[in-house]
Enzyme design. Structure first.
Site, PDB file in Angstrom:
ATOM      1  CG  PHE A 112     -33.791  38.424 115.353  1.00  0.00           C
ATOM      2  CD1 PHE A 112     -33.621  37.055 115.184  1.00  0.00           C
ATOM      3  CD2 PHE A 112     -34.114  39.189 114.227  1.00  0.00           C
ATOM      4  CE1 PHE A 112     -33.765  36.462 113.935  1.00  0.00           C
ATOM      5  CE2 PHE A 112     -34.256  38.604 112.988  1.00  0.00           C
ATOM      6  CZ  PHE A 112     -34.086  37.238 112.840  1.00  0.00           C
ATOM      7  CE  LYS A 113     -31.799  38.342 110.334  1.00  0.00           C
ATOM      8  NZ  LYS A 113     -31.922  38.721 108.968  1.00  0.00           N
TER       9      LYS A 113
END
Length: 484
Positions: A112-113
């Site tokens: 997700f980063k």
């Protein structure tokens, strides 16, 4: 839009100032001075937007067109998401028994980063090119931040990046995603220690304000406001994908289950709620349960040590972003927040004041999940759906299964999935399942790697300072040559 420190002493800054600082000079975190309020009409208009469309609206709201004009902002965000594998960028998988899994992992590093860091890197380069400046980004990672930060800036001409990774504490894939990027502006160190230990030399370097200023240092940890800002879009997208209707008064609630370590996604969700999104937040952690203890008992204190779990990216003792949540809960009272956080930094243990704790437990539900529950959840999700969860996503989905088994009448629920199972074959095997490894990840095994060791007994702070000074000299040399 102005930003103030949660500790109330640092002068206010605009978005550019918050982007380049990470921590505020008084040790606090930057937050918007005033939160806009979204009315029903705005929410209904936003409900048809794509994920990138929501990021654009939120960024326009919190950055200001005097800093980045609308057309430029649109271009930057389109560029940020151009390398994502899924055309929607973020995708909702609707599985059996009301299980909704929001896949935040379609970026280059399968985590997700990539979403927030790819945008943050575009904002950085935009301002650096305008100001003809250079920065050195220093990142400590427990696994995913390092590779996502490297991918977002690799090859950028105004940015050097130094990453400290905890040797042997990341998965093999996470490590290779960092050590196989051989671009000239990428510098990776393998530290003989865990992620909390490698934070120490970084903190020491950043505490030297003159050194930070001289070498234009910045961090891209989850404390950076621009990352929290982009992460608010996860919650909006989750809401619009899962709400049964927008015709009722008041708007229906959707429960968002947030697996977390440093509480960045939780802070983003709480801000989204504060500006008008009708969500209920559930925070799910692994055996490193400081956030769970804080929500349940008001006990914001470190455990003896970090516990190694299958959800390794959440093996974090200090959830930095809780400071933002405390500040908002206290009515933006920086004196209360400062006293609380300074006591925590001194004694590593704080009992939340009664009023603050009761407010926290009103806005957040929490659970802590064992490794055994993680593997059981991964197994059950596979049996019911032929769908592989990563261990961090399983921490969230475990809550859904618990609620279902109790046959709680439930609001619609969305579980955030921070990473792809492809990154965690060890955990997939531990769950008795067969890993599925994409070709790009298999190819990492055969690439050349570059990583400088930081051994126990070495002076890590000195090694870091020397590297930073060397990069500054090189940049000054480049700039000189370019101007001649």
């Amino acid at each position: 839009m102005w930003y103030v420190s949660t500790r109330g002493i640092a002068p206010r800054v605009n978005f550019e100032g918050a982007l380049f600082s990470g921590y505020a000079p008084d040790g606090g975190l930057f937050m918007p001075e005033e939160l806009p309020q979204l009315d029903r009409e705005t929410l209904c208009q936003w409900s048809t937007l794509s994920y990138p469309g929501l990021v654009k609206e939120l960024c326009a709201l919190f950055i200001g067109s005097e800093l980045i004009p609308k057309d430029d902002l649109t271009d930057l965000i389109d560029r940020a998401f151009s390398r994502f594998r899924h055309r929607e960028v973020v995708h909702l998988s609707r599985l059996r028994n009301g299980l909704n899994v929001l896949e935040l992992w379609h970026g280059v590093t399968y985590a997700f980063k990539d979403l927030s860091l790819s945008c943050t890197a575009q904002f950085l380069q935009y301002f650096l090119e305008k100001r003809e400046k250079h920065v050195t980004v220093v990142v400590g990672t427990s696994g995913d931040t390092g590779s996502a930060a490297i991918e977002s800036v690799q090859g950028a001409k105004n940015v050097d990046i130094i990453v400290l990774l905890p040797q042997g504490h990341c998965t093999k894939i996470q490590e290779l995603q960092m050590t196989t990027v051989l671009k000239e502006n990428v510098h990776v160190f393998g530290v003989e220690g865990n992620s909390d230990e490698l934070d120490e030399p970084i903190k020491t370097v950043f505490a030297d304000v003159a050194f930070v200023k001289k070498h234009n240092l910045m961090s891209l940890n989850s404390i950076n406001w621009s990352r929290v800002l982009v992460q608010m879009a996860h919650h909006f997208f989750a809401y619009f994908q899962c709400t049964p209707s927008l015709d009722t008064h008041p708007l229906p609630l959707v429960e968002v289950v947030v697996p977390t370590g440093a509480a960045g996604n939780l802070a983003a969700g709480y801000i989204a709620q504060k500006i008008g999104l009708p969500i209920r937040l559930v925070v799910a952690v692994n055996r490193n349960d400081i956030i769970h203890r804080t929500v349940q008992q008001g006990d914001f204190s470190l455990s003896e040590a970090v516990k190694s779990t299958l959800a390794s990216a959440m093996d974090i003792q200090v959830p930095y972003n809780m400071e933002r949540v405390f500040w908002l809960l206290s009515g933006c009272d920086s004196q209360v927040t400062r006293a609380l956080m300074e006591q925590f930094e001194r004694t590593q243990s704080v009992n939340l004041p009664k009023e603050l704790h009761s407010k926290l437990s009103e806005v957040v539900t929490s659970e802590s999940v064992s490794d055994e529950a993680i593997t059981q959840t991964m197994g059950r999700c596979w049996d019911e759906n032929q769908y592989l969860l990563c261990p961090h996503s399983a921490v969230a989905v475990n809550y859904h299964y618990q609620q279902m088994d109790r046959q709680q009448p439930s609001t619609p629920r969305c579980c955030l999935a921070p990473a792809s199972a492809a990154k965690f074959p060890e955990a997939v095997l531990a769950a008795g399942l067969t890993p599925e490894t994409p070709a790009e990840i298999v190819a990492l095994e055969h690439k050349e790697t570059r990583c400088t060791p930081m051994r126990r007994g070495d002076n890590w702070t000195l090694m870091l300072q020397d590297t930073i000074e060397d990069l500054s000299r090189r940049w000054r040399g480049h700039a000189l040559n370019a101007s001649q």
